[in-house]
Design a protein around this motif. Structure first.
Motif, PDB file in Angstrom:
ATOM      1  N   LEU A 105      34.715  48.591  45.337  1.00 32.53           N
ATOM      2  CA  LEU A 105      33.841  49.725  45.056  1.00 32.53           C
ATOM      3  C   LEU A 105      32.544  49.700  45.855  1.00 32.53           C
ATOM      4  N   PHE A 106      32.032  48.526  46.148  1.00 37.08           N
ATOM      5  CA  PHE A 106      30.793  48.396  46.910  1.00 37.08           C
ATOM      6  C   PHE A 106      30.988  47.285  47.940  1.00 37.08           C
ATOM      7  N   THR A 117      34.429  44.257  43.463  1.00 38.98           N
ATOM      8  CA  THR A 117      35.807  44.701  43.292  1.00 38.98           C
ATOM      9  C   THR A 117      36.087  44.997  41.822  1.00 38.98           C
ATOM     10  N   LEU A 118      36.781  46.103  41.574  1.00 37.55           N
ATOM     11  CA  LEU A 118      37.215  46.410  40.221  1.00 37.55           C
ATOM     12  C   LEU A 118      38.688  46.034  40.070  1.00 37.55           C
ATOM     13  N   ALA A 119      38.973  45.209  39.069  1.00 34.87           N
ATOM     14  CA  ALA A 119      40.350  44.860  38.727  1.00 34.87           C
ATOM     15  C   ALA A 119      40.743  45.586  37.447  1.00 34.87           C
ATOM     16  N   ARG A 120      41.898  46.245  37.483  1.00 35.98           N
ATOM     17  CA  ARG A 120      42.502  46.847  36.286  1.00 35.98           C
ATOM     18  C   ARG A 120      43.570  45.870  35.790  1.00 35.98           C
ATOM     19  N   ILE A 121      43.338  45.328  34.602  1.00 35.43           N
ATOM     20  CA  ILE A 121      44.171  44.245  34.098  1.00 35.43           C
ATOM     21  C   ILE A 121      44.941  44.716  32.866  1.00 35.43           C
ATOM     22  N   PRO A 122      46.248  44.890  32.955  1.00 35.51           N
ATOM     23  CA  PRO A 122      47.017  45.274  31.763  1.00 35.51           C
ATOM     24  C   PRO A 122      47.026  44.145  30.746  1.00 35.51           C
ATOM     25  N   ALA A 123      47.054  44.491  29.482  1.00 38.19           N
ATOM     26  CA  ALA A 123      47.029  43.467  28.429  1.00 38.19           C
ATOM     27  C   ALA A 123      48.199  42.505  28.553  1.00 38.19           C
ATOM     28  N   SER A 124      49.315  42.975  29.111  1.00 38.41           N
ATOM     29  CA  SER A 124      50.489  42.118  29.280  1.00 38.41           C
ATOM     30  C   SER A 124      50.257  41.020  30.306  1.00 38.41           C
ATOM     31  N   TRP A 125      49.223  41.153  31.165  1.00 39.28           N
ATOM     32  CA  TRP A 125      48.928  40.124  32.174  1.00 39.28           C
ATOM     33  C   TRP A 125      48.182  38.940  31.571  1.00 39.28           C
ATOM     34  N   LEU A 126      47.518  39.154  30.456  1.00 35.93           N
ATOM     35  CA  LEU A 126      46.670  38.104  29.889  1.00 35.93           C
ATOM     36  C   LEU A 126      47.465  36.840  29.598  1.00 35.93           C
TER      37      LEU A 126
END
Length: 399
Positions: free
Chosen positions: A27-28, A388-397
């Protein structure tokens, strides 16, 4: 009112959007638009589901450099973003802090530091930031983060600490503040008498709060004092637990080399004696925390914590040579309101540092964090090349 650009541009994702995978977008980027680097990330999800990502834009690298604050906005869960827009300008009208480095004052630089957003269930977005580590300002958005009101000086809130702690430097957050279930707004802060290194040491951690929607602010109790054991409590993150109590998770330089935690019934008073968390090693770096509630429909109630990961060593051991290296940003999970943290998973193995966390309505976790241009566990360089923006699905945890 300060207008933000409404145009939305698509970003290039660093990973595929397959189910269960983390998606990343820069993002930046350092060196863009006249700024040497972008640091100190913050991210929130508004009541309408929009994502606001904000940071310090530094014209040189240091904490006392010429700094502005920029924001980007997403209406699709962080997949596409508006252009970066300056929402806080260098405040030349504010005099330099007398304790600032000599070169800072000589160059006529003004530092804007530690932006913090607080999302209100009413739809408002509250925003605090500091100038010269000596004054604090408040502004508000009533249109989902598109525009903000004229800043109001709320430094008197911090002046109320002086009879107990005669600070010379103040800072909010960094990261984000929270709204409690009863409507109270709570922001973690730290204060320094500025007699040590970088004018930021020694220090203590506390909170400020508002019970009238940001119109007025009050000081809470000092939650983490400076002692030989805790040593310089500073950059602090705040979360409300499932039972309504409020937890502070505190960066510090104590010899235990572990994160410090204290809990209050109301986010302002009655803080428990600060205790070190056995499983949360402290690499002397800001961390971030958020609650993923069971109501999100993606599992049990959990706390999510992000920070460069180090394997804990016995308390009181000499600090290893590379202990302060900022890399291996990892996600850690607690299923018992922060009592234990047995689950760890690497998000960014290479150089990586500060972060902030938020949760989308569908339970997807957002992590905005600092990292190097290079990637991978053997990457070199500083972790401040991009946000950096990470989109983390709950299933990845980690399970």
């Amino acid at each position: 009112m300060r207008r933000l650009f409404a145009a939305v541009i698509a970003g290039a994702w660093m990973a595929s959007a397959s189910a269960g995978e983390v998606e990343k977008i820069d993002l930046f980027e350092a060196g863009r638009d006249g700024y040497v680097m972008y640091r100190i990330p913050g991210v929130v999800v508004t009541a309408k589901g929009s994502v606001l990502a904000y940071c310090e834009a530094r014209k040189s690298g240091g904490d006392w450099s010429d700094i502005d604050v920029f924001l980007r906005r997403s209406e699709d869960g962080g997949k596409t973003w508006s252009p970066q827009t300056q929402i806080v300008h260098n405040e030349a009208s504010v005099p330099p802090n007398p304790v600032a480095p000599k070169s800072h004052a000589e160059q006529g630089v003004r530092t804007v530091n530690n932006p913090v957003a607080i999302v209100d269930r009413s739809g408002a977005v509250h925003f605090l930031y500091c100038v010269e580590y000596g004054r604090c300002f408040y502004m508000k958005s009533d249109d989902d983060g598109r525009t903000f009101s004229t800043p109001v000086d709320v430094t008197a809130t911090f002046d109320a600490f002086r009879p107990e702690y005669d600070w010379k430097v103040l800072a909010t957050g960094p990261g984000h503040g929270i709204q409690l279930a009863n409507g109270r707004l709570v922001v973690a802060v730290w204060l320094s008498t500025s007699t040590g290194a970088n004018q930021h040491h020694p220090s203590v951690a506390a909170t400020i709060y508002s019970d009238d929607g940001g119109k007025t602010w009050r000081r809470g109790d000092i939650a983490a004092p400076d002692t030989p054991e805790t040593d310089d409590p500073n950059e602090t993150v705040v979360v409300q637990l499932a039972d309504g109590r409020v937890m502070l998770n505190v960066r510090n330089e104590g010899p235990s080399l572990r994160r410090l935690v204290t809990i209050s019934p109301d986010g302002a008073t009655g803080w428990t004696k600060p205790e070190f968390v056995k499983e949360l090693a402290e690499p002397i770096c800001m961390g971030s925390i958020v609650r993923l509630p069971a109501s999100a429909g993606v599992g049990p109630d959990r706390l999510i914590f992000a920070q460069p990961h180090k394997t804990p060593i016995p308390a009181g051991s000499p600090m290893p040579k590379e202990w302060k290296d900022r890399k291996n940003l990892s996600i850690k999970v607690s299923r018992d309101s922060g009592a234990t943290w047995p689950l760890v998973k690497t998000l960014e193995p290479g150089p990586s540092a500060y972060s902030d966390l938020a949760v989308l309505p569908d339970g997807t976790i957002l992590c905005l964090y600092e990292r190097s241009r290079e990637v991978g566990p053997d990457a070199k360089g500083k972790p401040y090349d991009r946000l950096t923006l990470a989109r983390i699905p709950a299933s990845w945890l980690p399970e």
